[in-house]
Design a protein around this motif. Structure first.
Motif, PDB file in Angstrom:
ATOM      1  N   LEU A 167       3.978 -29.159   9.898  1.00 20.00           N
ATOM      2  CA  LEU A 167       2.781 -28.920  10.709  1.00 20.00           C
ATOM      3  C   LEU A 167       2.086 -27.595  10.403  1.00 20.00           C
ATOM      4  O   LEU A 167       0.903 -27.435  10.729  1.00 20.00           O
ATOM      5  CB  LEU A 167       3.154 -28.946  12.195  1.00 20.00           C
ATOM      6  N   ARG A 168       2.810 -26.661   9.795  1.00 18.86           N
ATOM      7  CA  ARG A 168       2.218 -25.365   9.473  1.00 18.86           C
ATOM      8  C   ARG A 168       2.854 -24.847   8.189  1.00 18.86           C
ATOM      9  O   ARG A 168       4.060 -24.986   7.993  1.00 18.86           O
ATOM     10  CB  ARG A 168       2.402 -24.378  10.627  1.00 18.86           C
ATOM     11  N   ILE A 172       7.349 -23.099   4.745  1.00 18.05           N
ATOM     12  CA  ILE A 172       7.203 -24.056   5.841  1.00 18.05           C
ATOM     13  C   ILE A 172       7.441 -23.291   7.145  1.00 18.05           C
ATOM     14  O   ILE A 172       8.533 -22.775   7.382  1.00 18.05           O
ATOM     15  CB  ILE A 172       8.196 -25.220   5.713  1.00 18.05           C
ATOM     16  N   LEU A 173       6.424 -23.204   7.988  1.00 15.04           N
ATOM     17  CA  LEU A 173       6.489 -22.361   9.179  1.00 15.04           C
ATOM     18  C   LEU A 173       6.657 -23.132  10.486  1.00 15.04           C
ATOM     19  O   LEU A 173       7.064 -22.558  11.494  1.00 15.04           O
ATOM     20  CB  LEU A 173       5.225 -21.495   9.259  1.00 15.04           C
ATOM     21  N   LYS A 174       6.330 -24.406  10.465  1.00 16.58           N
ATOM     22  CA  LYS A 174       6.528 -25.223  11.663  1.00 16.58           C
ATOM     23  C   LYS A 174       6.728 -26.664  11.256  1.00 16.58           C
ATOM     24  O   LYS A 174       6.002 -27.185  10.399  1.00 16.58           O
ATOM     25  CB  LYS A 174       5.328 -25.102  12.613  1.00 16.58           C
ATOM     26  N   ALA A 175       7.706 -27.314  11.872  1.00 19.14           N
ATOM     27  CA  ALA A 175       7.983 -28.722  11.560  1.00 19.14           C
ATOM     28  C   ALA A 175       8.624 -29.380  12.767  1.00 19.14           C
ATOM     29  O   ALA A 175       9.171 -28.714  13.640  1.00 19.14           O
ATOM     30  CB  ALA A 175       8.891 -28.830  10.343  1.00 19.14           C
ATOM     31  N   GLU A 176       8.517 -30.696  12.806  1.00 17.23           N
ATOM     32  CA  GLU A 176       9.173 -31.482  13.846  1.00 17.23           C
ATOM     33  C   GLU A 176      10.141 -32.459  13.198  1.00 17.23           C
ATOM     34  O   GLU A 176       9.934 -32.898  12.062  1.00 17.23           O
ATOM     35  CB  GLU A 176       8.138 -32.267  14.666  1.00 17.23           C
ATOM     36  N   THR A 186      -1.242 -27.678   8.570  1.00 14.42           N
ATOM     37  CA  THR A 186      -1.087 -28.620   7.455  1.00 14.42           C
ATOM     38  C   THR A 186      -2.363 -29.413   7.197  1.00 14.42           C
ATOM     39  O   THR A 186      -2.643 -29.801   6.055  1.00 14.42           O
ATOM     40  CB  THR A 186       0.098 -29.560   7.717  1.00 14.42           C
ATOM     41  N   ALA A 187      -3.160 -29.651   8.223  1.00 17.42           N
ATOM     42  CA  ALA A 187      -4.431 -30.364   8.031  1.00 17.42           C
ATOM     43  C   ALA A 187      -5.321 -29.607   7.056  1.00 17.42           C
ATOM     44  O   ALA A 187      -5.932 -30.206   6.151  1.00 17.42           O
ATOM     45  CB  ALA A 187      -5.135 -30.540   9.378  1.00 17.42           C
ATOM     46  N   CYS A 236      11.306 -19.979   5.731  1.00 15.67           N
ATOM     47  CA  CYS A 236      11.829 -21.049   4.888  1.00 15.67           C
ATOM     48  C   CYS A 236      10.803 -21.456   3.843  1.00 15.67           C
ATOM     49  O   CYS A 236       9.605 -21.421   4.089  1.00 15.67           O
ATOM     50  CB  CYS A 236      12.206 -22.257   5.738  1.00 15.67           C
ATOM     51  N   TYR A 237      11.293 -21.850   2.694  1.00 18.53           N
ATOM     52  CA  TYR A 237      10.391 -22.180   1.591  1.00 18.53           C
ATOM     53  C   TYR A 237      10.956 -23.325   0.759  1.00 18.53           C
ATOM     54  O   TYR A 237      12.152 -23.619   0.778  1.00 18.53           O
ATOM     55  CB  TYR A 237      10.156 -20.951   0.706  1.00 18.53           C
TER      56      TYR A 237
END
Length: 310
Positions: A281-282, A244-248, A293-294, A233-234
């Motif tokens: 997050l990633r 975007i590779l990881k999200a909550e 993401t940090a 996803c982008y």
């Protein structure tokens, strides 16, 4: 059992190796032609071809399997069974009728649901609670043949297209051994599919990965997981493309715009959606490698109010 194996990706390669290790006689392997990869356009063989060559099994890579010369070659090989797993071509009736025990497909879903090319990813995207692998007798229709056996597995909240493919690959390799044993000893069952319960998992394409923040965060989070490792996803963030590779899923802000960054910390940022929001997050920034993401925020100054996807 004298076997011809047809398949292309790693999902199929694991089944091929299981069949070889079980002692079945694999007389030929059919796989898709080598494909150009990367900037150099170097031709790269499929995982199935690599596996076949490891065991010195003859490999055939016809562009069109249904051509008469290919059908005749398969007749000459005189297989007792043809095992198919994610091959990428439809077998014509002239081939389906050749083997004594038929053509058996290893399909990565609990049929009759998710017929078609991308059942693993679609299960995640659609929010299914479980999936599995089905072996079936092949017919002229797309994944319409009678079912033989099936095994299932839960889909976890952490599963991605990649992790689920890995798990189903191993399950498929075990299941085909069981199915071949039942075919040999005459205990294999035939269970017709209920066509009214079927749906079609069409092939993935890159356009599917564009995040539409007019959808709910729950839908987008599933899409993110389902489209790993490809196409991913982008969106755009401050004018630059990013995967975007990881999200909550977190609480959104009904007063904010869709796609608006509504929160930024040292470890993550939050994008507002139609319902809820995505805590990112990633990420893979444009022209960069994958990172958490940090690390991204350390090198990129973001501000609340930025609209993603513009």
């Amino acid at each position: 059992m004298k076997t011809i194996f047809m398949g292309t990706p790693d999902f199929a390669a694991r089944a091929l190796e299981a069949i070889i290790n079980k002692g079945h006689e694999v007389v030929a392997v059919y796989t898709q032609p080598d494909k150009p990869k990367g900037r150099s356009k170097k031709l790269v063989p499929s995982e199935v071809k690599v596996m076949a060559e490891k065991y010195d099994i003859p490999v055939f890579q016809p562009v069109k399997l249904r051509e008469a010369e290919n059908v005749e070659k398969i007749k000459e090989l005189d297989p007792e069974i043809i095992v198919v797993a994610a091959y990428g071509q439809i077998l014509p009736l002239s081939i389906l009728e050749i083997p004594e025990y038929g053509c058996v497909n290893i399909h990565a879903s609990l049929l009759p649901k998710y017929r078609g090319a991308a059942p693993i990813e679609r299960c995640i995207i659609d929010g299914e609670e479980k999936t599995g692998v089905t072996t079936m007798y092949m017919a002229e229709g797309l994944d319409t043949g009678d079912m033989i056996e099936a095994v299932e597995t839960p889909i976890t909240a952490e599963d991605t297209g990649l992790s689920l493919t890995e798990r189903l690959s191993d399950m498929g390799a075990e299941l085909i051994i069981s199915t071949m044993e039942k075919l040999e000893n005459g205990t294999a069952k035939r269970t017709p599919q209920d066509d009214s319960k079927s749906n079609y998992a069409k092939m993935l394409d890159k356009a599917m990965g564009q995040l539409d923040f007019n959808k709910s965060a729950v839908e987008l989070e599933r899409l993110i997981r389902g489209l790993i490792p490809w196409p991913c996803c982008y969106t755009t963030i401050d004018g630059k493309s990013a995967k975007i590779l990881k999200a909550e899923v977190v609480e959104g802000d009904s007063s904010a715009a869709l796609g608006e960054i509504i929160e930024i910390t040292k470890k993550y940022f939050v994008i507002n959606c139609k319902e809820g929001a995505l805590k990112v997050l990633r990420i893979t920034p444009e022209g960069k490698k994958e990172m958490d993401t940090a690390a991204f925020l350390n090198g990129n100054h973001l501000e609340k109010g930025i609209i993603c996807g513009e």
